[in-house]
Motif scaffolding. Sequence first.
Motif, PDB file in Angstrom:
ATOM      1  N   ILE A   1      -4.401   1.510 -17.233  1.00 30.48           N
ATOM      2  CA  ILE A   1      -5.044   2.571 -16.448  1.00 30.48           C
ATOM      3  C   ILE A   1      -5.475   1.902 -15.150  1.00 30.48           C
ATOM      4  CG2 ILE A   1      -6.875   4.291 -16.390  1.00 30.48           C
ATOM      5  CD1 ILE A   1      -4.654   4.765 -18.500  1.00 30.48           C
ATOM      6  N   ILE A   2      -4.785   2.250 -14.060  1.00 30.54           N
ATOM      7  CA  ILE A   2      -4.888   1.448 -12.848  1.00 30.54           C
ATOM      8  C   ILE A   2      -5.299   2.283 -11.640  1.00 30.54           C
ATOM      9  CG2 ILE A   2      -3.157  -0.185 -13.677  1.00 30.54           C
ATOM     10  CD1 ILE A   2      -1.153   1.182 -11.776  1.00 30.54           C
ATOM     11  N   GLY A   3      -5.469   1.567 -10.515  1.00 31.55           N
ATOM     12  CA  GLY A   3      -5.716   2.199  -9.230  1.00 31.55           C
ATOM     13  C   GLY A   3      -6.893   1.579  -8.522  1.00 31.55           C
ATOM     14  N   THR A   4      -6.634   0.955  -7.362  1.00 31.80           N
ATOM     15  CA  THR A   4      -7.726   0.369  -6.573  1.00 31.80           C
ATOM     16  C   THR A   4      -8.327   1.385  -5.616  1.00 31.80           C
ATOM     17  OG1 THR A   4      -6.094  -0.434  -4.977  1.00 31.80           O
ATOM     18  CG2 THR A   4      -6.796  -1.966  -6.689  1.00 31.80           C
ATOM     19  N   THR A   5      -7.553   2.409  -5.248  1.00 30.91           N
ATOM     20  CA  THR A   5      -8.055   3.451  -4.355  1.00 30.91           C
ATOM     21  C   THR A   5      -8.101   4.808  -5.033  1.00 30.91           C
ATOM     22  OG1 THR A   5      -5.877   4.062  -3.494  1.00 30.91           O
ATOM     23  CG2 THR A   5      -7.024   2.245  -2.388  1.00 30.91           C
ATOM     24  N   GLY A   6      -7.432   4.936  -6.183  1.00 24.79           N
ATOM     25  CA  GLY A   6      -7.357   6.212  -6.872  1.00 24.79           C
ATOM     26  C   GLY A   6      -6.262   7.114  -6.354  1.00 24.79           C
ATOM     27  N   ILE A   7      -5.657   6.714  -5.237  1.00 25.51           N
ATOM     28  CA  ILE A   7      -4.650   7.540  -4.577  1.00 25.51           C
ATOM     29  C   ILE A   7      -3.298   6.844  -4.644  1.00 25.51           C
ATOM     30  CG2 ILE A   7      -3.970   8.615  -2.390  1.00 25.51           C
ATOM     31  CD1 ILE A   7      -7.001   8.433  -1.624  1.00 25.51           C
ATOM     32  N   VAL A   8      -2.243   7.597  -4.936  1.00 27.63           N
ATOM     33  CA  VAL A   8      -0.882   7.068  -4.894  1.00 27.63           C
ATOM     34  C   VAL A   8      -0.290   7.389  -3.536  1.00 27.63           C
ATOM     35  CG1 VAL A   8       1.444   7.226  -5.837  1.00 27.63           C
ATOM     36  CG2 VAL A   8      -0.521   7.309  -7.371  1.00 27.63           C
ATOM     37  N   LYS A   9       0.104   6.356  -2.809  1.00 26.51           N
ATOM     38  CA  LYS A   9       0.787   6.547  -1.535  1.00 26.51           C
ATOM     39  C   LYS A   9       2.285   6.425  -1.776  1.00 26.51           C
ATOM     40  CE  LYS A   9      -2.994   4.792   1.309  1.00 26.51           C
ATOM     41  NZ  LYS A   9      -3.419   3.774   2.311  1.00 26.51           N
ATOM     42  N   PRO A  10       3.057   7.444  -1.466  1.00 27.48           N
ATOM     43  CA  PRO A  10       4.477   7.419  -1.799  1.00 27.48           C
ATOM     44  C   PRO A  10       5.236   6.275  -1.149  1.00 27.48           C
ATOM     45  CG  PRO A  10       3.948   9.317  -0.427  1.00 27.48           C
ATOM     46  CD  PRO A  10       2.660   8.673  -0.778  1.00 27.48           C
ATOM     47  N   MET A  11       6.128   5.676  -1.969  1.00 23.48           N
ATOM     48  CA  MET A  11       7.039   4.637  -1.506  1.00 23.48           C
ATOM     49  C   MET A  11       6.304   3.461  -0.871  1.00 23.48           C
ATOM     50  SD  MET A  11       9.814   6.002  -2.497  1.00 23.48           S
ATOM     51  CE  MET A  11      11.109   5.023  -1.741  1.00 23.48           C
ATOM     52  N   SER A  12       5.171   3.076  -1.407  1.00 22.55           N
ATOM     53  CA  SER A  12       4.386   1.981  -0.850  1.00 22.55           C
ATOM     54  C   SER A  12       5.008   0.644  -1.229  1.00 22.55           C
ATOM     55  CB  SER A  12       2.945   2.045  -1.350  1.00 22.55           C
ATOM     56  OG  SER A  12       2.244   0.870  -0.992  1.00 22.55           O
ATOM     57  N   GLU A  13       5.649   0.001  -0.266  1.00 17.52           N
ATOM     58  CA  GLU A  13       6.262  -1.296  -0.539  1.00 17.52           C
ATOM     59  C   GLU A  13       5.204  -2.348  -0.817  1.00 17.52           C
ATOM     60  OE1 GLU A  13       8.562  -4.365   2.270  1.00 17.52           O
ATOM     61  OE2 GLU A  13       9.819  -2.655   1.687  1.00 17.52           O
ATOM     62  N   GLU A  14       4.097  -2.313  -0.056  1.00 18.68           N
ATOM     63  CA  GLU A  14       3.039  -3.295  -0.253  1.00 18.68           C
ATOM     64  C   GLU A  14       2.450  -3.187  -1.654  1.00 18.68           C
ATOM     65  OE1 GLU A  14       1.853  -5.918   1.587  1.00 18.68           O
ATOM     66  OE2 GLU A  14       3.710  -5.482   2.659  1.00 18.68           O
ATOM     67  N   GLY A  15       2.263  -1.954  -2.110  1.00 20.24           N
ATOM     68  CA  GLY A  15       1.727  -1.763  -3.456  1.00 20.24           C
ATOM     69  C   GLY A  15       2.652  -2.323  -4.514  1.00 20.24           C
ATOM     70  N   PHE A  16       3.947  -2.100  -4.336  1.00 22.58           N
ATOM     71  CA  PHE A  16       4.907  -2.616  -5.314  1.00 22.58           C
ATOM     72  C   PHE A  16       4.934  -4.137  -5.300  1.00 22.58           C
ATOM     73  CE2 PHE A  16       9.304  -3.717  -6.623  1.00 22.58           C
ATOM     74  CZ  PHE A  16       9.211  -3.283  -7.927  1.00 22.58           C
ATOM     75  N   LYS A  17       4.936  -4.714  -4.113  1.00 27.16           N
ATOM     76  CA  LYS A  17       4.929  -6.179  -4.009  1.00 27.16           C
ATOM     77  C   LYS A  17       3.697  -6.761  -4.707  1.00 27.16           C
ATOM     78  CE  LYS A  17       5.663  -7.735   0.210  1.00 27.16           C
ATOM     79  NZ  LYS A  17       5.654  -7.701   1.703  1.00 27.16           N
ATOM     80  N   ASN A  18       2.546  -6.168  -4.425  1.00 26.32           N
ATOM     81  CA  ASN A  18       1.313  -6.691  -5.013  1.00 26.32           C
ATOM     82  C   ASN A  18       1.281  -6.540  -6.521  1.00 26.32           C
ATOM     83  OD1 ASN A  18       0.265  -7.514  -2.533  1.00 26.32           O
ATOM     84  ND2 ASN A  18      -0.654  -5.521  -2.129  1.00 26.32           N
TER      85      ASN A  18
END
Length: 372
Positions: A169-186
Amino acid sequence: MNVEDMRGGYTTGSCATAGVKAGLLALIEEEIVDQVSIRNPQDAFIVVPIAKVEVLSPTEAMVTVVKDGGDDPDVTHGTDIVTTVTLNQSGTITYEAGFGVGTITKPGLALPVGEPAINPGPRTMISYVFDELVPKGTGIHVKVSVPAGETLARKTLNGTLGIEGGISIIGTTGIVKPMSEEGFKNSLVPQLRVMKEAGYTTAILVPGRIGQEIAKEQLGISINQMAETSNFIGFMLEQCVKIGFKNILIIGHIGKIIKLASGSFHTHNRMSDGRMETIVAYAALEGASQQVCEELMDCRTTEAAMPIIEREHLEGIYQRVADRASLRSMRYIAQDANVGIIISTLDGTILAVDEVAKKIGEEESWHIPCMS
């Protein structure tokens, strides 16, 4: 469709938080709601729809929220996140991993071993709800379940990270930003932290399944010592150095690794694709004629070039690729770590091993074959 035009969504952590808030509203204020507003750790507010509220007893409610990842390609999109909140007299918040939610089994993550995989971001958001609605002296027990969680977890890195039994159960901001490359890398980095905490001093980077199978089946390397890189090999090399690895071994298909040899460390085809040009250059160095070079240039993949390479006895190309990829990789991280390279075919046949990889293999007592 441009990223700007794509619809955002909310995380599993937001779903669980919304479930806690809807459950507490039902129990404390006797209000059944069809949506709630929750606050994220950045002090922004997110409106989350509520699919179902069930009051099980005067002290317990169960709430279902359907995860909406927006236009982001998220494996949890559309799945039910079921949160059961129970009032007690503890004065604090406790957490439980219900069916389909994982438990931490390895050190190196943001939570200690044995804890439910309900990450710090969601816990922070749940604490805001707790402070807002729960009377002083009253506590709550939060159980999060995901009916499809065990199946979905197989599509994630959780098994590698030591999260067993389901998803996080995840989320640092609570919001999903579509196609976030930075999020995937991290999301790839925790693999390295878990590896380091487990005591490994050499990191194995595998761009995909081929490298993983070679490492496991042919070299006898534990899955716990491997990290998937996807197309972000340069990023993961940098993270290896940051976390403290001094030896790194990259194992993968020649079609991916040849890009490193030409200095491209983001290996998605849209970002870099000089595979055939590199093969032609090395073929020329091996003595290939212009006619053969043109024949190679007409190939669409590295696999398609292999029969020509074999026919013309140009197999030295493979060693050049491995050696150059090692050299360019170490330059990329300013020589802060040793980087060895093993390249293969699609069926897992090893084509070349560079000298750094051989040395690392000797130190680790792996079964790296001697290549002629």
